[in-house]
Design a protein around this motif. Structure first.
Motif, PDB file in Angstrom:
ATOM      1  N   GLU A 379       0.846  -1.185   0.000  1.00 31.69           N
ATOM      2  CA  GLU A 379       0.000   0.000   0.000  1.00 31.69           C
ATOM      3  C   GLU A 379       0.883   1.237   0.000  1.00 31.69           C
ATOM      4  O   GLU A 379       1.966   1.242   0.572  1.00 31.69           O
ATOM      5  N   GLU A 380       0.416   2.301  -0.659  1.00 35.23           N
ATOM      6  CA  GLU A 380       1.118   3.582  -0.660  1.00 35.23           C
ATOM      7  C   GLU A 380       0.118   4.712  -0.529  1.00 35.23           C
ATOM      8  O   GLU A 380      -1.040   4.567  -0.936  1.00 35.23           O
ATOM      9  N   GLU A 381       0.594   5.816  -0.001  1.00 32.63           N
ATOM     10  CA  GLU A 381      -0.238   7.018   0.053  1.00 32.63           C
ATOM     11  C   GLU A 381      -0.028   7.818  -1.223  1.00 32.63           C
ATOM     12  O   GLU A 381       1.083   8.257  -1.520  1.00 32.63           O
ATOM     13  N   GLY A 382      -1.077   7.979  -2.018  1.00 30.84           N
ATOM     14  CA  GLY A 382      -0.997   8.776  -3.221  1.00 30.84           C
ATOM     15  C   GLY A 382      -1.512  10.181  -2.973  1.00 30.84           C
ATOM     16  O   GLY A 382      -1.912  10.536  -1.855  1.00 30.84           O
ATOM     17  N   GLU A 383      -1.524  10.991  -4.005  1.00 31.49           N
ATOM     18  CA  GLU A 383      -1.984  12.372  -3.865  1.00 31.49           C
ATOM     19  C   GLU A 383      -3.448  12.441  -3.474  1.00 31.49           C
ATOM     20  O   GLU A 383      -3.876  13.389  -2.814  1.00 31.49           O
ATOM     21  N   GLU A 384      -4.226  11.444  -3.866  1.00 30.51           N
ATOM     22  CA  GLU A 384      -5.658  11.473  -3.587  1.00 30.51           C
ATOM     23  C   GLU A 384      -6.070  10.367  -2.615  1.00 30.51           C
ATOM     24  O   GLU A 384      -7.230   9.964  -2.585  1.00 30.51           O
ATOM     25  N   GLY A 385      -5.101   9.882  -1.837  1.00 36.38           N
ATOM     26  CA  GLY A 385      -5.439   8.877  -0.842  1.00 36.38           C
ATOM     27  C   GLY A 385      -4.676   7.578  -1.058  1.00 36.38           C
ATOM     28  O   GLY A 385      -3.698   7.513  -1.800  1.00 36.38           O
TER      29      GLY A 385
END
Length: 439
Positions: A379-385
């Motif tokens: 899992e990664e944190e992207g710009e939109e969640g």
């Protein structure tokens, strides 16, 4: 060194997946005797570095890590520093002379000696056991050690010795243990998987091994590092027929020019490589092929390089890596004149990879609108969640494309399979949205 639960080791593994397997075997042996491994060097009594010595950049990285470990020892942060692996095989005497602060140097085939230095001993009954690395759902099965080929640019035979297949019974036991630990994707690796079994059984046994592993119920089985000469094509038939054998093959070709292939001692021509790929794709139209090329090998003129460019453009590999030739003193090609300037080598790599980028963009665009089965790696944190990062069956871990997925309200943990609709792509990534979580 103290033994038992007080012993703590920071193990740093450099280089390829074959080194990773070696480290996992060592760690399993040591942990069984009470040695504790830590992810922080500052918490350890000993630092153990499993080095790579294949190319100059890898050697430099290994030396830099050894020097950093020595600094920690001199500062009193750790008590012992040990070095093992490929770099030692090539430069043991030089390393011992230049780095007396290191408490022990060990080659690629000295596992019992490493364990003794850590205060324990090698246990034969644990030879199939490994302490698997993250991500725990994807792992490697090293089906052979060493290499008996004589490719001129390669020092692996000197580092690892002659080709030695692992017995099928041993590999099946090891695979079962990995499966019991949660491994769902198993990648078969060796310096050359093509020759598996010839030295032990008198014939190629890669297909038989693949069938037996398939019967064990792994979700994905993947084939890496197949030598093109004499590749057993029945493996491609098995790949087409068995759903859990990924439609993927890593087939390093290195070049397309016949004079250079002869100098490299590859035993195959550019035309034969082309015909092999045609037959592979005819037998299995769904297969995706990865290859590796070398730019700037001794004697490579602009004409030979452009022949490689045409070959890559015609064949249209799904995945491709290209490396500049490095004049390695322990390889047979070291006797040749390194006549292509480094700047020109780098420029040729760039030119070939630009060509491949365009090919990859078109191939990935073909997935847009399709629903694919994807293994979630993390899992990664992207710009939109939150984003889920995974791979298709056409992508090997660490070297190939990622698939970036919007969970769309669904729950899917790393190590699980999902279905996703692909909405966008570029040369190295797919983007999509989850449609179902399989588990």
């Amino acid at each position: 060194m103290d033994t038992g639960a007080k012993t703590t080791v920071f193990l740093l593994t450099l280089g390829c997946s074959k080194n990773t397997v070696d480290s996992e075997r060592l760690q399993a042996q040591a942990e069984a005797a009470g040695v504790r491994f830590t992810e922080q060097a500052g918490e350890a009594e000993a630092i153990l570095i499993n080095t790579c010595g294949f190319i100059e950049d890898a050697k430099e990285e290994s030396i830099a890590e050894i020097l950093s470990a020595v600094e920690l020892k001199e500062a009193g942060t750790v008590r012992k520093v040990y070095v093992m692996g490929c770099l030692t095989e090539l430069y043991r005497n030089e390393l011992q002379e230049e780095l007396p602060e290191v408490d022990g140097f060990f080659g690629t085939r000295e596992l019992p000696a490493v364990l003794e230095a850590l205060g324990t001993r090698y246990r034969l009954e644990l030879h199939d056991h490994r302490s698997i690395s993250e991500p725990r759902h994807s792992s490697y099965l090293k089906i052979a050690e060493g290499c008996s080929r004589s490719c001129s640019f390669c020092s692996i035979p000197k580092i690892r010795g002659r080709y030695q297949s692992q017995s099928m019974d041993q590999l099946l036991r090891e695979a079962r243990l990995l499966q019991e630990k949660g491994v769902r994707e198993l990648s078969l690796i060796a310096q050359d998987i093509t020759l598996y079994g010839v030295d032990l059984y008198g014939r190629q046994m890669l297909n038989e091994l693949l069938l037996r592993l398939s019967d064990m119920g792994f979700d994905w089985l993947r084939l890496l590092y197949a030598y093109p000469l004499g590749f057993p094509l029945e493996v491609i038939d098995t790949m087409r027929r068995r759903k859990n054998v990924c439609n993927y093959l890593d087939l390093p070709l290195q070049h397309a020019s016949d004079p250079l292939l002869r100098s490299m001692n590859r035993g195959i021509t550019g035309g034969e490589s082309r015909r092999l790929i045609e037959e592979i794709r005819e037998r299995n139209p769904e297969i995706r092929l990865r290859t590796t090329m070398i730019a700037g090998y001794p004697g490579e003129s602009r004409r030979e390089f452009e022949e490689m460019l045409r070959f890559v453009g015609d064949v249209g590999f799904d995945r491709l890596g290209c490396f500049p030739y490095r004049h390695e003193e322990h390889s047979p090609a070291y006797r040749l004149r390194d006549d292509v300037p480094d700047k020109e080598k780098e420029e040729r790599v760039r030119e070939l990879m630009e060509l491949q980028e365009g090919i990859a963009e078109k191939k990935n665009a073909a997935f847009e609108g399709e629903e694919l089965r994807i293994l979630v790696d993390r899992e990664e944190e992207g710009e939109e969640g939150l984003l889920l990062v995974g791979r298709t069956e056409y992508d090997a871990p660490e070297v190939d494309n990622d698939c970036l997925l919007d969970p769309a309200g669904l729950t899917a943990l790393p190590g699980t399979f999902v279905k996703a609709r692909i909405s966008a792509s570029d040369a190295y990534e797919l983007h999509g949205t989850l449609t179902a979580a399989e588990g």
